[in-house]
Design a protein around this motif. Sequence first.
Motif, PDB file in Angstrom:
ATOM      1  N   ASN A   8       1.380   6.678  -6.832  1.00 31.04           N
ATOM      2  CA  ASN A   8       0.139   7.244  -7.365  1.00 31.04           C
ATOM      3  C   ASN A   8       0.018   8.735  -7.065  1.00 31.04           C
ATOM      4  O   ASN A   8      -0.543   9.503  -7.866  1.00 31.04           O
ATOM      5  N   ALA A   9       0.553   9.158  -5.919  1.00 27.60           N
ATOM      6  CA  ALA A   9       0.550  10.588  -5.601  1.00 27.60           C
ATOM      7  C   ALA A   9       1.425  11.356  -6.587  1.00 27.60           C
ATOM      8  O   ALA A   9       1.059  12.455  -7.032  1.00 27.60           O
TER       9      ALA A   9
ATOM     10  N   ARG B 193      -2.570   3.851 -12.762  1.00 26.19           N
ATOM     11  CA  ARG B 193      -2.209   3.844 -11.345  1.00 26.19           C
ATOM     12  C   ARG B 193      -1.870   2.404 -10.957  1.00 26.19           C
ATOM     13  O   ARG B 193      -2.340   1.456 -11.596  1.00 26.19           O
TER      14      ARG B 193
ATOM     15  N   ASP C  97       0.825  -1.213   0.000  1.00 22.00           N
ATOM     16  CA  ASP C  97       0.000   0.000   0.000  1.00 22.00           C
ATOM     17  C   ASP C  97       0.860   1.264   0.000  1.00 22.00           C
ATOM     18  O   ASP C  97       0.526   2.249  -0.670  1.00 22.00           O
ATOM     19  N   GLU C  98       1.955   1.243   0.761  1.00 22.23           N
ATOM     20  CA  GLU C  98       2.805   2.427   0.866  1.00 22.23           C
ATOM     21  C   GLU C  98       3.423   2.779  -0.480  1.00 22.23           C
ATOM     22  O   GLU C  98       3.460   3.948  -0.878  1.00 22.23           O
TER      23      GLU C  98
ATOM     24  N   CYS D 288       2.223   2.041  -3.408  1.00 21.84           N
ATOM     25  CA  CYS D 288       1.126   2.541  -4.247  1.00 21.84           C
ATOM     26  C   CYS D 288       0.795   3.989  -3.914  1.00 21.84           C
ATOM     27  O   CYS D 288       0.581   4.824  -4.819  1.00 21.84           O
ATOM     28  N   ARG D 289       0.746   4.303  -2.641  1.00 26.46           N
ATOM     29  CA  ARG D 289       0.409   5.661  -2.225  1.00 26.46           C
ATOM     30  C   ARG D 289       1.420   6.667  -2.772  1.00 26.46           C
ATOM     31  O   ARG D 289       1.046   7.719  -3.319  1.00 26.46           O
TER      32      ARG D 289
END
Length: 350
Positions: A248-249, A277, A241-242, A244-245
């Motif tokens: 994607n940001a 993304r 998740d990290e 991806c965050r």
Amino acid sequence: MKLSQFKYKLPQDQIAQHPAPHRDECRMLVLHRKTGDIEHKTFKDILSYFSAHDTFVFNDTQVFPARLYGNKEKTGAVIEVFLLRELNADLRLWDVLVDPARKIRIGNKLYFGEDDSVVAEVIDNTTSRGRTLRFLYDGDHDEFVRSLYALGEAPIPHYLGRRAEKSDIDDFQTVFSRHEGGVTAPTAGLHFSRHTLMRMELADIHSAYLTLHCGLSNFRDTDVEDLTKHKLESEQMFVNDECCRIVNAAKEHEHRVLAVGTTVQRALETAAGPDHRIKPFEGWTSRFIFPPYEFKIASDMLVNFHHPESTLLMLTAAFGGYDETMNAYRVALKEGYKFGCYGDCMLITD
């Protein structure tokens, strides 16, 4: 695209035998893929091509000492055993490659260490070169793995033409490695020193980490002229998740995303959705990228100079453009750049 389109002559003396004295002091060719323009820099110049809030994506796989040498029972023949992955911890089963494969049969025993402290029995033939070994060891699992790895060498590529040295244990490992499982290094990441990572932090350039346990399939010969018929072996990968965050940001705010190496590029494309993304991913990938290909995530890529007809060169050409990439290789050869895992690097940018 055809295999023969990625053929070029690589002189042996342009294959780097050892890394630069300092990780971040190799040469760096910069290819501007939109124009084909080329610059000659050093790796320490890389941050000048990026700005605050841009993101570098790294592969944090950790290479283990996967190459062992054992002796075959009765004959004493020396057999190279390359550990690929542990299949069953309780049964001590490992998927391995053996060389020379013709000398090994089901039921053969192999002895490792000066005192034959580790013994393995061949219980299956999985491929023409591959085998399943059952290690006969009575200690607990952690003790067994420590004993096994103590016998191993850094799994440097055969094309270096030498046995691994003690220094290769550290040299053939990125400074940010953390998840054990790779049997070869993500070579573009080898150029980053702790000082470079600190400079990135001061420049407010973000770091994102994913894991793809690099296997040997990328370094095996491609034996089909029609690239659509070539298959890569699956490699295990994780995108959390990290990661991806952060990635994607960067995409959301139109900042640059640098894929550090071909393994990162393959992992990003595996995890990418149609919305450009990435999503969390845990599983296996066999994604084979060659021209033409439309990349969804990375705006830039850092790579080493790869061998002729390698799938790594094909992916590089897919990102940099076939004509532009092959011309950059011609320039690199003429200018004396070093090739291979310990060689110089190329930044592909707009």
